[in-house]
Design an enzyme around this catalytic site. Structure first.
Site, mmCIF file in Angstrom:
data_model
loop_
_atom_site.group_PDB
_atom_site.id
_atom_site.type_symbol
_atom_site.label_atom_id
_atom_site.label_comp_id
_atom_site.label_asym_id
_atom_site.label_seq_id
_atom_site.Cartn_x
_atom_site.Cartn_y
_atom_site.Cartn_z
ATOM 1 N N GLN A 148 -7.005 8.245 11.730
ATOM 2 C CA GLN A 148 -7.010 9.475 10.944
ATOM 3 C C GLN A 148 -7.999 9.414 9.784
ATOM 4 O O GLN A 148 -7.973 8.487 8.984
ATOM 5 C CB GLN A 148 -5.609 9.742 10.380
ATOM 6 C CG GLN A 148 -5.541 11.002 9.543
ATOM 7 C CD GLN A 148 -4.117 11.485 9.363
ATOM 8 O OE1 GLN A 148 -3.378 10.978 8.528
ATOM 9 N NE2 GLN A 148 -3.716 12.458 10.161
ATOM 10 N N PHE A 157 2.598 21.104 3.299
ATOM 11 C CA PHE A 157 1.516 20.201 3.663
ATOM 12 C C PHE A 157 0.836 20.803 4.882
ATOM 13 O O PHE A 157 1.323 21.785 5.455
ATOM 14 C CB PHE A 157 2.087 18.804 3.977
ATOM 15 C CG PHE A 157 1.708 17.758 2.965
ATOM 16 C CD1 PHE A 157 1.951 17.954 1.618
ATOM 17 C CD2 PHE A 157 1.103 16.568 3.363
ATOM 18 C CE1 PHE A 157 1.608 16.982 0.685
ATOM 19 C CE2 PHE A 157 0.760 15.589 2.436
ATOM 20 C CZ PHE A 157 1.011 15.797 1.099
ATOM 21 N N GLU A 198 -3.335 15.624 -0.037
ATOM 22 C CA GLU A 198 -3.229 16.903 0.632
ATOM 23 C C GLU A 198 -2.332 17.846 -0.170
ATOM 24 O O GLU A 198 -2.439 19.071 -0.068
ATOM 25 C CB GLU A 198 -2.628 16.670 2.028
ATOM 26 C CG GLU A 198 -2.624 17.868 2.927
ATOM 27 C CD GLU A 198 -2.333 17.453 4.371
ATOM 28 O OE1 GLU A 198 -3.014 16.525 4.860
ATOM 29 O OE2 GLU A 198 -1.440 18.046 4.986
ATOM 30 N N ARG A 215 -5.040 17.506 9.556
ATOM 31 C CA ARG A 215 -6.106 16.659 9.015
ATOM 32 C C ARG A 215 -7.261 16.469 9.990
ATOM 33 O O ARG A 215 -8.416 16.414 9.578
ATOM 34 C CB ARG A 215 -5.526 15.300 8.633
ATOM 35 C CG ARG A 215 -4.658 15.395 7.420
ATOM 36 C CD ARG A 215 -4.033 14.084 7.049
ATOM 37 N NE ARG A 215 -3.230 14.278 5.848
ATOM 38 C CZ ARG A 215 -2.414 13.374 5.345
ATOM 39 N NH1 ARG A 215 -2.281 12.204 5.932
ATOM 40 N NH2 ARG A 215 -1.720 13.623 4.254
ATOM 41 N N HIS A 219 -8.000 6.899 6.828
ATOM 42 C CA HIS A 219 -6.788 6.946 6.035
ATOM 43 C C HIS A 219 -5.604 6.285 6.725
ATOM 44 O O HIS A 219 -4.751 5.706 6.070
ATOM 45 C CB HIS A 219 -6.457 8.420 5.765
ATOM 46 C CG HIS A 219 -5.256 8.649 4.910
ATOM 47 N ND1 HIS A 219 -5.163 8.138 3.626
ATOM 48 C CD2 HIS A 219 -4.110 9.348 5.117
ATOM 49 C CE1 HIS A 219 -3.997 8.517 3.091
ATOM 50 N NE2 HIS A 219 -3.336 9.236 3.974
ATOM 51 N N HIS A 271 0.799 -1.232 0.000
ATOM 52 C CA HIS A 271 0.000 0.000 0.000
ATOM 53 C C HIS A 271 0.829 1.278 0.000
ATOM 54 O O HIS A 271 0.309 2.346 -0.331
ATOM 55 C CB HIS A 271 -0.978 0.000 1.176
ATOM 56 C CG HIS A 271 -1.935 1.144 1.134
ATOM 57 N ND1 HIS A 271 -2.749 1.380 0.044
ATOM 58 C CD2 HIS A 271 -2.185 2.151 1.991
ATOM 59 C CE1 HIS A 271 -3.463 2.476 0.268
ATOM 60 N NE2 HIS A 271 -3.136 2.968 1.442
ATOM 61 N N LEU A 314 -8.161 8.396 -2.641
ATOM 62 C CA LEU A 314 -7.482 9.531 -2.018
ATOM 63 C C LEU A 314 -7.176 10.650 -3.011
ATOM 64 O O LEU A 314 -6.665 10.411 -4.090
ATOM 65 C CB LEU A 314 -6.164 9.034 -1.408
ATOM 66 C CG LEU A 314 -5.237 10.088 -0.797
ATOM 67 C CD1 LEU A 314 -5.884 10.698 0.434
ATOM 68 C CD2 LEU A 314 -3.898 9.475 -0.446
ATOM 69 N N HIS A 341 -8.757 11.207 6.418
ATOM 70 C CA HIS A 341 -8.189 12.150 5.464
ATOM 71 C C HIS A 341 -9.342 13.007 4.952
ATOM 72 O O HIS A 341 -10.372 12.471 4.560
ATOM 73 C CB HIS A 341 -7.517 11.408 4.305
ATOM 74 C CG HIS A 341 -6.629 12.285 3.481
ATOM 75 N ND1 HIS A 341 -7.132 13.268 2.661
ATOM 76 C CD2 HIS A 341 -5.280 12.352 3.368
ATOM 77 C CE1 HIS A 341 -6.112 13.895 2.074
ATOM 78 N NE2 HIS A 341 -4.981 13.360 2.488
ATOM 79 N N ARG A 376 -1.563 12.407 13.047
ATOM 80 C CA ARG A 376 -0.345 12.415 12.245
ATOM 81 C C ARG A 376 -0.350 13.584 11.278
ATOM 82 O O ARG A 376 -1.365 13.891 10.669
ATOM 83 C CB ARG A 376 -0.243 11.115 11.454
ATOM 84 C CG ARG A 376 0.920 11.073 10.495
ATOM 85 C CD ARG A 376 1.028 9.736 9.806
ATOM 86 N NE ARG A 376 -0.008 9.518 8.798
ATOM 87 C CZ ARG A 376 0.072 9.956 7.541
ATOM 88 N NH1 ARG A 376 1.111 10.650 7.137
ATOM 89 N NH2 ARG A 376 -0.902 9.703 6.679
#
Lengths: 249, 591, 134, 121
Positions: free
Chosen positions: B231, B117, B246, B286, B354, B45, B243, B233, B389
């Site tokens: 988390q 980010f 970001e 996030r 996410h 992944h 996805l 996203h 995160r």
């Protein structure tokens, strides 16, 4: 939710423990506008027949697991949509030219061996030690190889290449494109090591420029170009090697 | 049963596993390393990560800023000594990848380019267009082929860690193609099996991200840490959950509600002007951005799509040239999976699960509480993510802690002198337990149990939580595990490439991880980072909950939850402020 | 470890599977026509060397209606060959010397260049022939 | 070490023939086979014996045509060999000898004839 319709998915089936040869089995699958062929297969596995076997993972066309033949066309099943085939039935088969392990899952060990054979890593020139700093590479130099670095190893190109089907000794499109990716990298100095792979009968000379590898590539890698440019390189190497100083092959 | 001896077994062939394998091979070429993965490594992944990896290299950036961003982003639940180590290693690791050939995006002068980010004071994200994970994974995989001591076991499914004399000494795995079991004997094991986002229905993750690595350690008595911190996203495609990086916002994309209003200014990330600037608006963290969506949705200010409510991610003002240069895959994904061209129209997006912040606890060397067991990557809880995160920290984590775990596991394996234990009995017992599933004729389908787990987690342990719904989730999960134990009905009884059977084994692990998440969440009576409660615990409570949650496996019963202290070195908890505090004098993007 | 048993499907009549495969075989097939045409020209040359009688026989053959019809087919084959040849030409040309083609130099540019070259060469030969072979 | 393929020799000849066949093939066929026979743009005596002797007696033209024919042969030999493989007739040493041997033989003949024509003037 959008309207549900029904489509017939005909799958190639083969179980090595019980079947002498493959056969086809049809399933009626309800589907919505946005459902992919992969989601159709998942529906079958979850609700109709848990024995249907296929590979998948990311479902967003980047992991390269879910390649299969849909109506004789090699595709990623996750980005191929059932709506585009309805009302006709579709036929789903494992990728052509590979041994079938089970149902839609093919044996990819031959490809992995080929991938390893092309020295697919940066070979810096000796004495070139960047220390702990990144090397410089301009955007134009990145562009020289970036296209060939997009390969997701989905094997659609091998399934489209009759030369691989006719003779699986051929190194094949994806591996040769990857070889070219490193040769075209300004940071690399490993061309000489890879030349042997290019020059071999099963290297670029296994290709007759059918051109389908580039047509079916979901990431527009253009292996046909990588291979055929290297035919010129190999030819130069063949004739010019006598001019090269001794010791360099 | 075949038995294979190696010094080191690495479970998982993604970014962390490959980095660990290379590190181990480089630190001692004489070591035999088995890299075992349920997929061929480049299918892992890591391949799907888009936006980039954090490493201080920009002239405006400093290690202190990276430290502060990470610790405040994690709502002070980070192990600060580990963060200290981490930020010091990131740039070195990203540079190492450059030396291995990773096609990082460059500035015109040939230097590394970095982008913003969310939650960053300075641009820090190294990227390779919007396929950073893809390029990192393939670079690592291809580089790993140089090392003859790495022996790959592609498409081998690991089911159990084998522990004898309090040490991990082996792994039971099944060769997927043949269904045959194999006993992998070793002196150390590195878990690099990734997260567990597939516990939820709406997620951005690949089908393989099912948490069985965590489950294997958990079953051996290793606690799972901070599992409630999941988390979301903020920008995934509705329905599919695919996805949208970001990086799209890092490049200047904005989020609009159905009235075309940039709603984030109402949720403590404004004011709007000046724009762009770091740590504000769409460059918020996030957890906050996803939570803002939830509130907008409750207020009815979201857009309706056939796949549920959404907001608009607008990239049109970036123009086609920049979109094609920086976000080519985003354009392709939007075209293929949402029939939207971001050059002409905004992309409908909504939050989806996410990342699993928690996992198998370990120190900066990857060592877990279980002797001989190391962990790295998303399955590990090394302590750098805390309660939330920051984007770009996980790709850097794979490298930094993959390498650390590889080197320390290699050291342990080299120094180990204990005679190999007799693991056959244990392995045979585990194998028999799994093979028995092939004979079950009564029970529920895998898909039915999985669907119910998704429903329980989505409705009970979502973006915004309360005691009542979390409690229900705990009870329902307990009942679901009982149903799983009673039997899963398989159509497929063969051994060869039986993915239905292996999925059923996997689901057993996933259910336990889900339970650990729900119980950890229920026990945390505060709001912190991604864990947001509405039932009177909507504030952070440093007095009682500045601590890690630990979920302990209790056999067939629900887990026991207790808490462990957090290491704080130089940053004491403060209010977590985005938007108004954030250096308005500094432009967020450079042209 | 045992190797799993696999099943390999053959390549029987593989060209039926995709239209592009038939197109490819057609492209390769033009080479037969090119060979035959080479033989025909060689025969003419040889006849010329043998003497006026032999050459007149060859020329008579060339001037027959059947020959004219066959040459239509030959022209079609050569034109098809030329089209496919120029189409794949960009794939085989590596960026020489400068490592990189100038910006904006695409496959289409190269195709256009090839087409222009083809047109000019053909025109020059036609004009030369019309001047010299009256 | 994998043995080096000798394909570059044959591929170069194939490529040269293919390029010439593409570049000048169609116009030659059009002139010689279609326009001259019906007299379109050419007189009824076009390509008569004397004219052609004069033309091909020139070394450039005589040897030029021979080389063109030779390259046509090698182009075809290469493609035919590979197409036979495509159709299931695999390239044995004997088959290669037949294909490239005929091309070489035809080429030698063409050059020989050209030599005769040029020497005779």
């Amino acid at each position: 939710m959008s309207q549900t319709r029904t489509i017939v998915i005909e799958c190639l089936r083969f179980h090595p423990e019980t079947d002498e040869a493959p056969y086809y089995q049809s399933y009626e699958v309800p589907f919505t506008e946005e459902m992919s062929v992969l989601e159709g297969l998942q529906y079958i596995k979850d609700h109709l027949d848990g024995t249907l076997t296929f590979r998948w993972s990311c479902r967003m066309a980047i992991c390269g697991s879910c390649g299969c033949m849909v109506n004789d066309e090699p595709v990623l099943s996750c980005q191929t949509f059932l709506r585009d085939y309805h009302p006709a039935r579709i036929r789903v088969e494992p990728l052509a030219h590979f041994p079938i392990l089970r149902d839609l899952a093919i044996d990819q060990t031959d490809f992995l061996a080929k991938l390893e054979s092309v020295h697919p890593y940066l070979i810096p020139s000796t004495g070139d030690d960047p220390g702990d700093q990144p090397r410089h590479q301009t955007p134009d130099q990145v562009q020289d190889y970036l296209g060939y670095a997009q390969c997701i190893n989905c094997l659609l190109c091998y399934a489209a290449c009759p030369q691989y089907g006719l003779n699986d000794a051929f190194t094949g499109p994806a591996a040769l494109a990857l070889l070219h990716r490193y040769n075209a990298d300004s940071r690399d100095a490993g061309k000489d090591q890879r030349m042997e792979v290019i020059n071999a009968e099963e290297g670029v000379w296994g290709c007759t420029l059918v051109g389908e590898c580039s047509e079916v590539c979901p990431k527009h890698v253009d292996p046909a170009r990588a291979i055929n440019q290297n035919k010129i390189a190999s030819t130069q190497d063949y004739f010019l090697r006598f001019l090269k100083p001794r010791g360099r092959r | 049963m075949d038995a294979i001896e190696s010094d080191l077994v690495i479970i998982g062939g993604g970014g962390a596993g490959l980095r660990a394998a290379i590190a181990a091979a480089e630190s001692d070429p004489g070591l035999s390393i088995a890299l075992v993965s349920k997929v061929v490594p480049m299918r892992s992944h890591t391949v799907a990560a888009e936006g980039g990896a954090a490493g201080v290299i920009h002239p405006d950036d400093t290690l202190d800023k990276h430290f502060e961003d990470t610790v405040s982003g994690g709502d002070w639940l980070c192990e600060q000594d580990v963060v200290e180590y981490f930020i010091g290693q990131c740039t070195r690791e990203l540079t190492q990848l450059e030396h291995w050939g990773c096609p990082w995006s460059r500035q015109d002068d040939g230097n590394i380019n970095v982008r913003y980010f969310g939650g960053m004071k300075s641009p820090r994200t190294w990227f390779a267009a919007d396929k950073t994970g893809f390029h990192i994974l393939h670079t690592l995989f291809q580089a790993s082929l140089k090392y003859p001591s790495i022996r790959r076991f592609d498409e081998f499914f690991c089911t159990d860690l084998l522990v004898e004399d309090g040490r991990v000494q082996g792994v039971l795995a099944f060769n997927i193609a043949t269904g045959e079991s194999v006993l992998l004997r070793c002196k150390a094991v590195i878990l690099a099996t990734g997260g567990a986002s597939r516990v939820f229905g709406q997620n951005t993750n690949a089908g393989i991200v099912t948490g069985e690595g965590m489950g294997m350690a958990y079953a051996q008595g290793v606690p799972l840490r901070d599992m409630e911190f999941v988390q979301w996203h903020p920008t995934a495609l509705p329905g599919s959950g695919i996805l949208i990086t970001e990086g799209a916002r890092g490049e200047g994309g904005i989020l609009l509600n159905k009235d075309g209003y940039r709603y984030l200014q109402d949720y403590g990330m404004g004011p709007l002007d000046p724009w762009p600037r770091p740590r504000a608006m769409e460059l918020g963290p996030r957890d906050r951005v996803s939570q803002a969506f939830w509130h907008e949705d409750q207020a009815g200010r979201t857009v309706n799509t056939p796949n549920g409510s959404a907001v608009h991610l607008d990239l049109r003002h970036l123009g086609e040239k920049k979109i094609m240069e920086r976000l080519p895959m985003i354009r392709e994904l939007a075209l293929t999976f949402a029939a939207t061209d971001p050059v002409d129209s905004p992309i409908p997006v909504r939050p989806a699960v996410h990342y699993t912040m928690g996992g198998v606890p370990c120190d900066a060397n990857g060592a877990t509480p279980l002797q001989g067991l190391f962990a790295a990557g998303e399955c590990a809880s090394v302590g750098i993510h805390g309660a939330n995160r920051l984007g770009s920290n996980s790709l850097a984590e794979l490298l930094v802690f993959g390498r650390a775990a590889g080197e320390s596991a290699a050291r342990l394996a080299r120094e180990s002198t204990t005679a190999p234990a007799n693991l056959e009995a244990q392995a045979n017992e585990a194998e028999a337990r799994h093979l028995k599933m092939l004979d079950t004729t009564e029970g529920e389908r895998v898909a039915a149990i999985r669907a119910e787990m998704h429903d329980i987690m989505e409705s009970g342990v979502g973006i915004v939580r309360d005691a009542e719904r979390m409690g229900q989730a705990c009870e329902r999960l307990s009942a679901l595990r009982e149903r799983y134990r009673r039997g899963v009905k398989l159509d497929d009884r063969g051994r060869c490439f039986n993915t239905e059977w292996l999925t059923a084994i996997e689901l057993g692990h996933t259910l336990q991880v889900a339970e650990a998440m729900a119980h950890s969440a229920l026990a945390r009576k505060e709001s912190r980072g991604a864990h947001l409660r509405q039932d009177g615990f909507d504030k952070r409570d440093d007095e009682n909950f500045l601590c890690h949650s630990m979920a302990w496996h209790q056999g067939d019963g629900p887990p026991r939850i207790d808490h462990a202290p957090v290491t704080i070195t130089r940053s004491s908890p403060r209010e977590r402020i985005y938007g108004r505090d954030s250096q308005p004098e500094q432009p967020a993007r450079e042209e | 470890m045992n190797q799993p048993r696999t099943y390999t499907r053959g390549m029987q009549r593989w060209w039926l599977r995709r239209p592009s495969y038939r197109f490819y075989l057609l492209r390769e097939g033009t080479s037969v026509v090119i060979a035959l045409y080479g033989l025909f020209l060689l025969a003419g040359m040889a006849a010329l060397a043998v003497g006026p009688g032999a050459f007149e026989t060859w020329r008579g053959l060339l001037f027959s209606p059947l020959s004219w019809l066959l040459h239509l087919v030959v022209l079609a084959a050569f034109t098809f060959h030329a089209w496919t040849w120029f189409k794949v030409l960009p794939l085989t040309v590596p960026p020489v010397k400068t490592r990189r083609f100038p910006r904006g130099f695409t496959d289409a540019t190269l195709n256009r260049v090839a087409l222009w070259a083809w047109g000019v060469v053909s025109l020059v030969i036609l004009v030369a022939a019309m001047r010299g072979l009256q | 070490m994998k043995p080096r393929s000798h394909e570059p020799i044959f591929w170069s000849l194939f490529g040269g023939g293919g390029m010439l066949a593409a570049l000048v093939g169609p116009i030659l066929v059009l002139i010689i086979g279609l326009l001259v026979p019906i007299g379109l743009g050419f007189g009824p005596e076009a390509m008569n014996y004397e004219q052609m002797r004069g033309l091909l007696g020139h070394p450039m033209m005589g040897f030029g045509l021979a080389i063109l024919i030779a390259l046509f042969f090698f182009h075809a030999a290469h493609r035919i060999l590979h197409t036979l493989h495509d159709l299931g007739v695999h390239a044995s040493e004997r088959l290669k000898l037949i294909c490239y041997g005929s091309a070489a033989g035809g080429s030698a003949l063409a050059v020989l004839v050209a030599l005769v024509l040029v020497l005779r003037g």
